[in-house]
Structures are given as structure tokens and as C-alpha cells.
Design a protein around this motif. Sequence first.
Motif, PDB file in Angstrom:
ATOM      1  N   GLY A  24      23.722  35.235  19.488  1.00 44.49           N
ATOM      2  CA  GLY A  24      24.746  34.393  20.334  1.00 44.49           C
ATOM      3  C   GLY A  24      25.048  33.663  19.677  1.00 44.49           C
ATOM      4  N   LEU A  25      24.026  32.437  19.332  1.00 45.91           N
ATOM      5  CA  LEU A  25      24.332  31.388  18.675  1.00 45.91           C
ATOM      6  C   LEU A  25      25.207  31.359  17.323  1.00 45.91           C
ATOM      7  N   ILE A  26      24.558  32.600  16.640  1.00 41.05           N
ATOM      8  CA  ILE A  26      25.048  32.912  15.038  1.00 41.05           C
ATOM      9  C   ILE A  26      26.488  33.158  14.834  1.00 41.05           C
ATOM     10  N   GLY A  55      17.417  27.350  10.234  1.00 39.15           N
ATOM     11  CA  GLY A  55      17.956  26.330  10.790  1.00 39.15           C
ATOM     12  C   GLY A  55      17.865  26.614  12.812  1.00 39.15           C
ATOM     13  N   GLU A  56      18.485  27.723  12.746  1.00 36.83           N
ATOM     14  CA  GLU A  56      18.318  28.037  14.035  1.00 36.83           C
ATOM     15  C   GLU A  56      17.765  28.839  14.751  1.00 36.83           C
ATOM     16  N   MET A  57      17.345  29.954  13.648  1.00 34.83           N
ATOM     17  CA  MET A  57      16.096  30.483  13.792  1.00 34.83           C
ATOM     18  C   MET A  57      15.182  30.072  14.069  1.00 34.83           C
ATOM     19  N   VAL A  81      29.672  37.687  23.084  1.00 33.39           N
ATOM     20  CA  VAL A  81      29.382  36.421  23.201  1.00 33.39           C
ATOM     21  C   VAL A  81      29.596  35.728  24.715  1.00 33.39           C
ATOM     22  N   PHE A  82      30.441  35.988  25.269  1.00 31.55           N
ATOM     23  CA  PHE A  82      31.202  36.022  26.299  1.00 31.55           C
ATOM     24  C   PHE A  82      30.881  37.456  27.142  1.00 31.55           C
ATOM     25  N   LEU A  83      30.786  38.231  26.918  1.00 31.58           N
ATOM     26  CA  LEU A  83      30.180  39.345  27.893  1.00 31.58           C
ATOM     27  C   LEU A  83      29.585  40.392  27.362  1.00 31.58           C
ATOM     28  N   ILE A 138      24.562  40.935  14.208  1.00 32.99           N
ATOM     29  CA  ILE A 138      24.991  40.090  13.105  1.00 32.99           C
ATOM     30  C   ILE A 138      25.982  41.251  12.408  1.00 32.99           C
ATOM     31  N   THR A 139      26.192  42.287  12.023  1.00 34.59           N
ATOM     32  CA  THR A 139      26.981  42.790  11.477  1.00 34.59           C
ATOM     33  C   THR A 139      28.724  41.724  11.237  1.00 34.59           C
ATOM     34  N   VAL A 140      28.808  41.917  12.389  1.00 38.09           N
ATOM     35  CA  VAL A 140      30.128  41.345  12.420  1.00 38.09           C
ATOM     36  C   VAL A 140      30.496  39.078  12.594  1.00 38.09           C
ATOM     37  N   ALA A 141      28.991  39.151  13.016  1.00 35.18           N
ATOM     38  CA  ALA A 141      28.798  37.313  12.094  1.00 35.18           C
ATOM     39  C   ALA A 141      28.640  37.518  10.493  1.00 35.18           C
TER      40      ALA A 141
END
Length: 440
Positions: free
Chosen positions: A358-360, A327-329, A100-102, A50-53
Motif C-alpha cells: 500500500g505504501l509503495i 528505503g520503505e522496505m 490502497v483505500f479498499l 506490486i504489478t500496478v505500482a
Amino acid sequence: MGDFNVALVIVAAVVSVLVLLVSVYLLINYQHPDDANQAYFPKLVVILGITVAVLSILMLPADVANRQACRRAIYSGACSLTLPMKTLWLAVYIADAVLVFLIIPFAIFYYEGDQDKSVGKRLTSALLWVTVSAVVCGLILGILYGLVGKVDFTVRHLSSAVETFPNSFTSFTSGQPCISTSPRLEATELGKKARELKKAAEALHQEERSGNKGRKWRKNVKALGKELVLLEDDMKALEEMYPQGEQAEATWAMTVLGYIGKLLFGVIGLIVSIAWVAHIVIYLLINPPLSSFLNEIFIKLDGVWGLLGTAAFAFFCFYLLIAVIAGEMMLGLKLVFITIHPMKWGGTLMNSFLFNVGLILLCSISVIQFCATAFAYYAQATAAQEIFGHTLQSLRGIKYLYKYNVFQYGFVALAILTLFYYAIFGWRKRKPSGRFQISN
């Protein structure tokens, strides 16, 4: 100028701490009670994600403010204490990709592993699945890079004569520079439903003990889980409408104030949404643009105070990310009529939390690119504009999506469809589900 640079660094540090605290707050209030005092590694990943996003979105206005810090500098050494934006963008997107990928897939696989297995076996299984996922994603990205990983730049040749260097500078001036049911009935009905679900859970537990864990048993467990979620929602709605206890009046007053606050923020959100859609139509879809609209507003606000326009720019970018997150949540991952990993206040398991984070993170990349395009006039000569405004839009294969404004048309179309959807269906109350019936 030096004071401006110092202020920029201080603001960046304070905002980073605030974002970290908000991430912890969201985790505490969204987590399921079953995950309390455990699953610390997935929780750490959620906070980091969340912090990175959020910081990746706020880096765009920081990039603009960083450009303004050196706006009047004649040589590069004249600016000190400015932020190394290109390095920061690279660091953020490397962190985004690794998460996201690892890291997030590993945390999900480990969290969902069989609890009866040892920690070593769960770690081995999670690493195996992450390795397979990383190889598949790497192959896909490698193939795409080999096929369309080329950039076609349009080159324009410019030339000019050189003026003789003057002996005095007196000739140069500013014009010529050098450069409705009763609560008791509802409670009774909910009590009956709760007893039915308890009996069904006991029956399923008995089947599990006897070793009868076939396809029908899994189907019944899934159905029971859905009914429990609906029961929890009904109980929360009942407690909200008819608060009990010594502080019932205070609780009701807070509920009313909460709905008034939602109305106020809803009106603000409507105004900002209309401004977003109008800006896209006026500045991006109409060629040539009728006006730079919000870009010009941000520039004028900068004239009032150095960071005022940047703050307004950050608000519009952050609002778009909040809209995406909301919307995603709300939808989770909705496949036709099935919702996977929904987000619930006080009832979100860590696997659902990780999936949504991950989606965010993936959506944050798109939001940054969209904002860099929508506010290209205000964000010109920044590191972000160099990345998203030139390189990405010239990428072979997808450059036509930018050339014909496919994303902008899609944004406006979805905004209009969403408006009509909520105007027609948004006020309707969810119909109560039928009684739980376990399949034989």
C-alpha cells in the motif's frame, strides 16, 4: 512508422508479463513460512499491487514512446496501433486508489481477524472496518476538494495573420515549411538464547491456557516476538559466515560473489544517484537552468535508435522507484524507535506485505509526478505531462509547493543527509541484544 507502433505494443505486452513474474518471485521469496500454502487472497492482492505500482512507473516512458510514434503524423488518423495513454493513466490510477483505500485494507483486516471466528464473521468484521475507513477517507478528500479543488491556469492570448493559400508548393522548402569471534562460541551463545526463548514461549503458552491474557501477557508476547526476530537474524548471519554441509565451499563462494555483486550494483547506484542530484540542481533548482542535462542525453540517445533514449529514461524513473521501495522496505513504518511491518527476506507475514505494498502504491504516484517534472523537456506533449505538468502544478493551494521547488529541495537535502548518515553509521554492526527477560 507502422513497424515502430507494432514494436511499442509488443514491448508493452512483454514488459507487463515480466513485471507480473517479478511480482510473483518477490512474493515467494519474501513470504513467511507460516503463510505457505495459505492466505491466497492476500497474496493475490500483493501481486496485483506490486504489478500496478511498477507498471505505473513504466507507463511514463511508454507515454514518451507513444508520442514519438506519431511525431511525424500530419493528421491523427495517420497513426495506428498507438496506445490510448489518457485512458491507461485513468485506469491505472483508479486501480491504485481502489487497491490502497479498499482492497488492501480489507485484506489486512481479514488476515488479522481472530482465527477462532468463522469465515463469515471475519468477512463481516473486515467489511465493517473497510467501510469506516473508506467513509473517513472520502470525507477528508471531499473536504479538500471543496476547499482547494480548483485549478488556476495562466492564459496567454496569441494572434496572427493568415497567409493566402498558394497555387503551387514549389516555394516551400525545409527552411520555409508549410507547417571477529569463533563460530563455536557464537553457536553456543545462540543455542542458550534459543533455549531461553523456548522456555519463555512455553510459559506464555501456559498463561494463555489458564486464561491469563492481560496487559502484561500481551507485552511479554510482543517482547518475545522481537527477540525471536533478532535470533533469526543472528542465525542467518552465522550460517552465512560459516556454512556447513557437503557444499560448504560452494555456498561460501556464492556468498563472496553475492557481496561482489552488491559492490558492483552499489557503485552503479552511486553514479546514478549523483546523476539524479546533479540533474535536479542543474535543471530545476537553478533559474534559468544551466542545461537540460539528462533530457538532452535522452534525446541524443533517441537519435541513435528510436527506443534507446526511452529505455534510458525508463531506467532512471525505475531506479527512483527502486530506491523508494528499498528505503520503505528497510524502515517499514518507523515511529520514533518502533518499527511496524518491516520487510524481511523469507520472513514477511502477509499483513506486513500488504501494508508495505500500500505504501509503495502511494509512493509510485509521487515518483511519477517527480519524474514528469524532472524530465519535463523530454516528456513534453505527453498525456502524463498534461496531467502532472499543467493541471497538478496549477492546483489551488499546493501550486506554491511547485512554484518554489519545495519537493526538489527536499529531495536533495534528504539525499545529502542520507549520504552522511551511511558514511558515519552505515558500516557499524548492530550490537547484540541482552538476554530475554519476561516481565512479571
